[in-house]
Design a protein around this motif. Structure first.
Motif, PDB file in Angstrom:
ATOM      1  N   MET A 193       0.637  -1.301  -0.199  1.00 64.06           N
ATOM      2  CA  MET A 193       0.276  -0.323  -0.535  1.00 64.06           C
ATOM      3  C   MET A 193       0.689   1.414  -0.251  1.00 64.06           C
ATOM      4  O   MET A 193       1.949   1.253   0.653  1.00 64.06           O
ATOM      5  N   ASP A 194       0.729   2.269  -0.895  1.00 59.62           N
ATOM      6  CA  ASP A 194       0.687   3.533  -0.799  1.00 59.62           C
ATOM      7  C   ASP A 194       0.904   4.644   0.335  1.00 59.62           C
ATOM      8  O   ASP A 194       0.373   5.257  -0.031  1.00 59.62           O
ATOM      9  N   ILE A 195       0.976   3.876   1.614  1.00 61.26           N
ATOM     10  CA  ILE A 195       0.913   5.179   2.184  1.00 61.26           C
ATOM     11  C   ILE A 195       0.933   7.169   1.773  1.00 61.26           C
ATOM     12  O   ILE A 195      -0.276   7.566   2.291  1.00 61.26           O
ATOM     13  N   SER A 196       2.154   7.019   1.676  1.00 60.34           N
ATOM     14  CA  SER A 196       1.931   8.636   1.142  1.00 60.34           C
ATOM     15  C   SER A 196       1.081   9.302   0.310  1.00 60.34           C
ATOM     16  O   SER A 196       0.440  10.286   0.451  1.00 60.34           O
ATOM     17  N   SER A 197       0.312   8.337  -0.540  1.00 54.97           N
ATOM     18  CA  SER A 197      -1.186   9.065  -1.186  1.00 54.97           C
ATOM     19  C   SER A 197      -2.018   8.729  -0.528  1.00 54.97           C
ATOM     20  O   SER A 197      -3.384   9.855  -0.943  1.00 54.97           O
ATOM     21  N   ALA A 198      -1.797   8.940   1.184  1.00 53.93           N
ATOM     22  CA  ALA A 198      -3.598   9.080   1.898  1.00 53.93           C
ATOM     23  C   ALA A 198      -3.989  10.612   2.566  1.00 53.93           C
ATOM     24  O   ALA A 198      -2.286  10.734   2.226  1.00 53.93           O
ATOM     25  N   VAL A 199      -4.925  10.624   1.928  1.00 56.05           N
ATOM     26  CA  VAL A 199      -4.954  12.797   2.809  1.00 56.05           C
ATOM     27  C   VAL A 199      -5.896  12.369   3.851  1.00 56.05           C
ATOM     28  O   VAL A 199      -6.359  13.418   4.450  1.00 56.05           O
ATOM     29  N   SER A 200      -6.710  11.252   4.011  1.00 56.06           N
ATOM     30  CA  SER A 200      -7.280  11.796   4.857  1.00 56.06           C
ATOM     31  C   SER A 200      -7.784  10.250   5.858  1.00 56.06           C
ATOM     32  O   SER A 200      -7.114   9.270   5.295  1.00 56.06           O
ATOM     33  N   ILE A 201      -8.208  10.068   6.910  1.00 57.80           N
ATOM     34  CA  ILE A 201      -8.279   8.725   7.609  1.00 57.80           C
ATOM     35  C   ILE A 201      -9.219   8.048   6.657  1.00 57.80           C
ATOM     36  O   ILE A 201      -8.936   6.403   6.939  1.00 57.80           O
ATOM     37  N   ALA A 202     -10.357   9.001   6.173  1.00 53.79           N
ATOM     38  CA  ALA A 202     -10.871   7.367   5.314  1.00 53.79           C
ATOM     39  C   ALA A 202     -10.473   6.871   4.125  1.00 53.79           C
ATOM     40  O   ALA A 202      -9.741   5.521   3.623  1.00 53.79           O
ATOM     41  N   ASP A 203      -9.213   7.263   3.498  1.00 53.40           N
ATOM     42  CA  ASP A 203      -8.507   6.624   2.784  1.00 53.40           C
ATOM     43  C   ASP A 203      -7.568   5.560   2.997  1.00 53.40           C
ATOM     44  O   ASP A 203      -7.132   4.300   2.968  1.00 53.40           O
ATOM     45  N   LEU A 204      -7.187   6.323   4.991  1.00 59.24           N
ATOM     46  CA  LEU A 204      -6.868   5.078   5.171  1.00 59.24           C
ATOM     47  C   LEU A 204      -7.191   3.478   5.420  1.00 59.24           C
ATOM     48  O   LEU A 204      -7.347   2.006   6.100  1.00 59.24           O
ATOM     49  N   GLU A 205      -8.561   4.392   6.043  1.00 56.30           N
ATOM     50  CA  GLU A 205      -9.826   3.052   6.186  1.00 56.30           C
ATOM     51  C   GLU A 205      -9.899   2.253   4.758  1.00 56.30           C
ATOM     52  O   GLU A 205     -10.097   1.172   4.857  1.00 56.30           O
ATOM     53  N   SER A 206     -10.187   2.771   3.383  1.00 57.95           N
ATOM     54  CA  SER A 206     -10.222   2.540   2.422  1.00 57.95           C
ATOM     55  C   SER A 206      -8.683   1.228   1.736  1.00 57.95           C
ATOM     56  O   SER A 206      -8.797  -0.335   1.580  1.00 57.95           O
TER      57      SER A 206
END
Ligand SMILES: Cc1cc2nc3c(=O)[nH]c(=O)nc-3n(C[C@H](O)[C@H](O)[C@H](O)COP(=O)(O)O)c2cc1C
Length: 385
Positions: free
Chosen positions: A1-14
């Motif tokens: 997973m490319d964590i750096s692309s997450a911009v919100s907690i919802a992205d991390l949830e997905s």
């Protein structure tokens, strides 16, 4: 997973949803019964709007809070969650490291999958421990003594889980503190290879609830430890038991799971130094109120010098501001940091913390407020129904 692309907690949830087998994601995400309280926690934030005051001349914001003699650089902490090793190998160490880097606290659960002593070694600064108020005083006393010896500074006793919540996702998945390897669950694992290899196999299968190993025997397996943990629940807990725990601990002591003003004087009388407004993230009593909805009454009943913390549904920096404005001293994060953990281990937790920090700072700036201490109810208004 490319964590750096997450911009919100919802992205991390997905990302967490994609990486974890369904049985594990359901355990992490789910609530009790119809999940009414789980949803209510999230929806409650939408009932409040901000009252921005613009052109204030504040160049930067102060996000720090003082709690029990320590200065934390953020008004949010990582709350206690059990069985974290299901999401990532060495999960509790990863949470502690990320909290240390962010200069905040990781609260270690009784049901952690690294031992409280090992976690204490990687953390610096204040150390918090969450205690389940089990029936056997010899066990509870020993856990308190171990936490003290390992350098923990704040104790939090959780009172909303005296019997198990009815979590129907887990029941359908045959999950109860342990994974049962049904054909469906095995297929679930095989189809999530990153998790299967890096977490399940690398971690040696089902993680153990390490803190109870000494009560069952050093060579005991995860299933025996889970069984011991289930057997310790004490539906008959009373406030004298809580007072006994506080006495044995002797230091700052919080009661977690408070959901109404009436329990505040009882907690105070038992020796508590503060409370955590919580419904266990909607995982226990379905139909319990959203935590944000009872915050003000609990704050009012608490008065000065009795900090009220809160958790439940915090996924945005703006959620944190609303709770602080309504009188919370600090916020505990549950799933928000666990989604980061499940998506990418320590960097994922660090990402979750940094997303919330930058959202918090940006929203405070847009609100025109110079510090989290300056927040009060004049900064928010309830949405008219
Ligand atoms: C997977 C998971 C495990 C949890 N384990 C514990 C625990 O061991 N002890 C405890 O006091 N609370 C536990 N909780 C409750 C959290 O401390 C917290 O109250 C809740 O997660 C807050 O809601 P949120 O996840 O919506 O932020 C757990 C919650 C989750 C999601």
């Amino acid at each position: 997973m490319d964590i750096s692309s997450a911009v919100s907690i919802a992205d991390l949830e997905s990302m967490a949803r994609r990486r974890l087998p369904k049985v594990i994601f359901d355990y992490l995400y789910g609530g009790a019964e119809d999940e009414i309280t789980l949803s209510a926690n999230l929806d409650a934030f939408k009932q409040w709007q901000f009252k921005p005051r613009l052109v204030t001349g504040h160049v930067s914001r102060n996000l720090s809070v003082d709690l029990f003699g320590d200065r934390l650089s953020l008004p949010f902490l990582i709350g206690p969650t059990g069985l974290n090793g299901l999401h990532w190998k060495g999960a509790d160490l990863a949470l502690a490291q990320a909290a240390k880097q962010a200069q905040t606290v990781h609260t270690v659960s009784t049901a952690s999958t690294n031992s409280l002593e090992d976690i204490a070694k990687v953390s610096s600064g204040p150390k918090w421990f969450q205690l389940y108020p089990w029936g056997d005083r010899a066990v509870v006393g020993r856990l308190i003594d171990r936490a003290k010896a390992a350098g923990y500074t704040v104790m939090m006793v959780t009172v909303d889980s005296l019997v198990a919540g009815k979590r129907e996702r887990d029941a359908r998945n045959k999950f109860s503190h342990e994974v049962h390897l049904t054909p469906r669950v095995i297929w679930d694992g095989i189809t999530h290879p990153d998790w299967l290899i890096k977490t399940w196999f690398a971690g040696g299968g089902m993680p153990r609830i390490e803190n109870v190993a000494e009560f069952v025997g050093p060579g005991s397996n995860a299933s025996q430890l889970a069984e011991f943990t289930r057997s310790q629940r004490n539906a008959g807990l009373n406030w004298d038991d809580i007072a006994w725990m506080k006495d044995r601990w002797g230091g700052p002591f919080l009661v977690k799971g408070i959901a109404c003003a009436e329990d505040v004087p009882l907690a105070k009388k038992a020796g508590a130094d503060g409370v955590v407004v919580s419904n266990h993230g909607g995982r226990q009593l379905d139909g319990a109120p959203a935590t944000l909805d009872v915050l003000q009454e609990v704050v009012q009943a608490s008065g000065d010098n009795f900090p009220v913390l809160i958790d439940g549904g915090f996924r945005r920096g703006s959620d944190i501001i609303k709770a602080l404005a309504l009188g919370a001293k600090a916020i505990l994060l549950g799933r928000a940091t666990l989604y980061g953990l499940a998506a990418g281990g320590e960097p994922g937790v660090a990402k979750a913390l940094s997303i919330l920090q930058s959202e918090l700072d940006r929203s405070l700036a847009l609100l025109g407020c110079e510090s989290v201490q300056a927040l009060n109810s004049s900064w928010v208004r309830r949405v008219a129904k």
